[in-house]
Design an enzyme around this catalytic site. Structure first.
Site, PDB file in Angstrom:
ATOM      1  N   HIS A   1      38.485 -13.684   2.388  1.00 35.99           N
ATOM      2  CA  HIS A   1      39.953 -13.627   2.263  1.00 35.99           C
ATOM      3  C   HIS A   1      40.490 -12.231   2.568  1.00 35.99           C
ATOM      4  O   HIS A   1      41.405 -11.750   1.918  1.00 35.99           O
ATOM      5  CB  HIS A   1      40.383 -14.101   0.882  1.00 35.99           C
TER       6      HIS A   1
ATOM      7  N   ASP B   1      36.443 -20.964   6.000  1.00 33.22           N
ATOM      8  CA  ASP B   1      36.986 -21.234   4.666  1.00 33.22           C
ATOM      9  C   ASP B   1      37.906 -22.453   4.709  1.00 33.22           C
ATOM     10  O   ASP B   1      37.828 -23.339   3.856  1.00 33.22           O
ATOM     11  CB  ASP B   1      37.730 -20.007   4.146  1.00 33.22           C
TER      12      ASP B   1
ATOM     13  N   ASP C   1      30.716 -20.985   4.781  1.00 32.21           N
ATOM     14  CA  ASP C   1      31.492 -20.842   3.548  1.00 32.21           C
ATOM     15  C   ASP C   1      31.346 -22.107   2.726  1.00 32.21           C
ATOM     16  O   ASP C   1      31.073 -23.188   3.249  1.00 32.21           O
ATOM     17  CB  ASP C   1      32.968 -20.576   3.841  1.00 32.21           C
ATOM     18  N   GLY C   2      31.532 -21.916   1.424  1.00 26.83           N
ATOM     19  CA  GLY C   2      31.559 -23.024   0.485  1.00 26.83           C
ATOM     20  C   GLY C   2      32.829 -22.923  -0.338  1.00 26.83           C
ATOM     21  O   GLY C   2      33.380 -21.834  -0.505  1.00 26.83           O
TER      22      GLY C   2
ATOM     23  N   GLU D   1      27.832 -22.867  -1.049  1.00 24.83           N
ATOM     24  CA  GLU D   1      27.481 -21.726  -0.194  1.00 24.83           C
ATOM     25  C   GLU D   1      26.065 -21.894   0.359  1.00 24.83           C
ATOM     26  O   GLU D   1      25.818 -21.683   1.556  1.00 24.83           O
ATOM     27  CB  GLU D   1      27.589 -20.410  -0.973  1.00 24.83           C
TER      28      GLU D   1
ATOM     29  N   ASP E   1      30.448 -14.893   3.041  1.00 24.33           N
ATOM     30  CA  ASP E   1      31.232 -14.081   2.110  1.00 24.33           C
ATOM     31  C   ASP E   1      30.670 -14.195   0.692  1.00 24.33           C
ATOM     32  O   ASP E   1      31.262 -13.726  -0.258  1.00 24.33           O
ATOM     33  CB  ASP E   1      32.725 -14.439   2.153  1.00 24.33           C
TER      34      ASP E   1
END
Length: 160
Positions: A129, A139, A15-16, A53, A75
């Site tokens: 999320h 995250d 994740d970023g 990302e 994501d």
């Protein structure tokens, strides 16, 4: 690094995060192999979410010590679609989009291609999320990695 039921695969979750876009950003990855987890993360003072990302995936793949079959969860549709659908046309077109404009983040896409070379990577998109435990964990790590780069923080803490 393998999640339960994945055989000898390395399972990676990336994740970023970015505060502002552009702004301070963080990236993170959790690598799993044979029940062992490894976390890698970092950040930058001025970046974009898409760059973070991409960086998360690059650094996760670079953390592998030998060629592997990788199941990489992200994501980011930008990352997944970029590497599975768009990148081959960009390469063919001299790193230009269909509209003949330079591809954004071309140097990171090229670095990602190089990092993937020794591995077989299966890209998986997961809704962010949405309660996916590993996505929520990575995250949180990415947001934590961004904190030292936020304005008002001691610059010497940025590299820690």
């Amino acid at each position: 690094m393998s999640a339960k039921g994945e055989g000898g695969n390395v399972v990676i979750h990336t994740d970023g995060a970015c505060s502002g876009n552009p702004g301070p950003g963080g990236w993170a990855a959790i690598l799993e192999f044979k029940g062992v987890e490894k976390k890698v993360c970092g950040g930058e003072a001025e970046t974009t979410n898409n760059r973070m990302e991409l960086t998360a995936a690059i650094e996760a793949l670079k953390a592998l010590k030998r060629p592997a079959h990788v199941v990489l969860h992200t994501d980011s549709q930008y990352l997944k679609d970029g590497i599975t659908a768009w990148v081959h046309n960009w390469q063919r077109n001299g790193w230009k989009t269909a509209a003949k404009k330079p591809v954004k983040n071309a140097e990171l896409w090229q670095e990602l291609l190089a990092a993937m070379k020794p591995h077989k990577v299966d890209w998986r998109w997961v809704r962010g999320h949405a309660g996916d435990e590993m996505n929520e964990r990575v995250d949180k790590l990415a947001r934590e990695a961004m904190k030292p780069f936020k304005p008002g923080k001691d610059a010497s803490a940025a590299g820690k």
